[in-house]
Design an enzyme around this catalytic site. Sequence first.
Site, PDB file in Angstrom:
ATOM      1  N   ALA A  88      46.043  60.262  59.121  1.00 38.48           N
ATOM      2  CA  ALA A  88      46.775  59.725  57.978  1.00 38.48           C
ATOM      3  C   ALA A  88      47.307  60.841  57.069  1.00 38.48           C
ATOM      4  CB  ALA A  88      45.882  58.763  57.200  1.00 38.48           C
ATOM      5  N   HIS A  89      47.972  60.426  55.999  1.00 37.54           N
ATOM      6  CA  HIS A  89      48.641  61.370  55.104  1.00 37.54           C
ATOM      7  C   HIS A  89      47.653  62.274  54.373  1.00 37.54           C
ATOM      8  CE1 HIS A  89      47.483  59.014  51.525  1.00 37.54           C
ATOM      9  NE2 HIS A  89      47.723  57.952  52.279  1.00 37.54           N
ATOM     10  N   ASN A  90      48.079  63.513  54.186  1.00 41.29           N
ATOM     11  CA  ASN A  90      47.335  64.522  53.414  1.00 41.29           C
ATOM     12  C   ASN A  90      45.987  64.914  54.029  1.00 41.29           C
ATOM     13  OD1 ASN A  90      49.055  62.985  51.101  1.00 41.29           O
ATOM     14  ND2 ASN A  90      48.803  65.162  50.615  1.00 41.29           N
TER      15      ASN A  90
END
Length: 333
Positions: free
Chosen positions: A234-236
């Site tokens: 997922a993001h980051n």
Amino acid sequence: MKLRELRDLIGGEILGNPEVDITGVSGINEARQGDITMLAERKSLKEIGGINASAIITREEIKGIGASMLIVDNPYLTFARALEVFYKKPFKSLGVSSEAIIGTDVSFGEDVTVYPLTYISNRVTLGSRVTILPLVYIGEDVSIGDDTIIYPAVTIRENVKIGRRVIVHSGTVIGSDGFGYVQEKGRHYKIPQVGGVIIEDDVEIGANVTIDRATIGNTIIGSGTKIDNLVQIAHNVKIGRNCIIIAQVGIGGSVEIGDGVVLAGQVGVRDHVKIGDRVMVGAQSGVGGDIPEGQAFSGTPAIPHKEWLRAQGIYAKLPELVKRLRELERRIK
């Protein structure tokens, strides 16, 4: 080639005939005359019966075997090098196909190969000896380092940076939007995902992997990390160096993973969790909190592996324990 010639390429000490002809590399059960194979553990001999190979890569001398032996410290590594010698095709640049769609301000290094039916957007930079196979999409402002290979049907969205000697297998999407929403009056308002993705050197990404771009900043995959098929990142997320992420792992947003971590198949990691260096998480575990470095965890929720093993032992006895409890209740009554 002769066994001695192969030894000169992959290392080791020969016991037996150095002039034996080696024509291929095979698994120990399938090996025939002319093949070199590998025996990592002496105990495996009991399961095999006879060995038909002309030579065996092994850690120590094995008595009573007619085949020549190549003695090495790490049989798996030497076996991999033998496979490279016999089966890895030498690099050959095919140039940029006229049937590829190329945007403006695209920079090509030396000996680049771009196959037909590939789309390369504006301001993309490809290093030397990069290979882009058919049906690959590369978005704007992407950079790809030297000796990287992108297999068919890969999507690389805008603002992604990929290092050197990276391998990306078919169907993978790098830089898709992170899953970010704010709830307002019962509706989900999309948070713009304006960050990027950084894939460092010597990373391998399996088939049908999704690596989301950061909301802001970058999602980062550290150098030397290997990602199996069907993984969601997922993001980051920040993954350290030399990690192993096995099939069907799902990693939530803003997770930080240290160096040398192993996440076994189908592990789920909750968002904002921190996992220390050299952690191992067993298959199908659910990680809902931080894990200190050097630990082994298993289960859902994940707990230290030794505690999990004891709990599993108790779990298996539950039917008998319930039966005994009911008998005690009956006797007391």
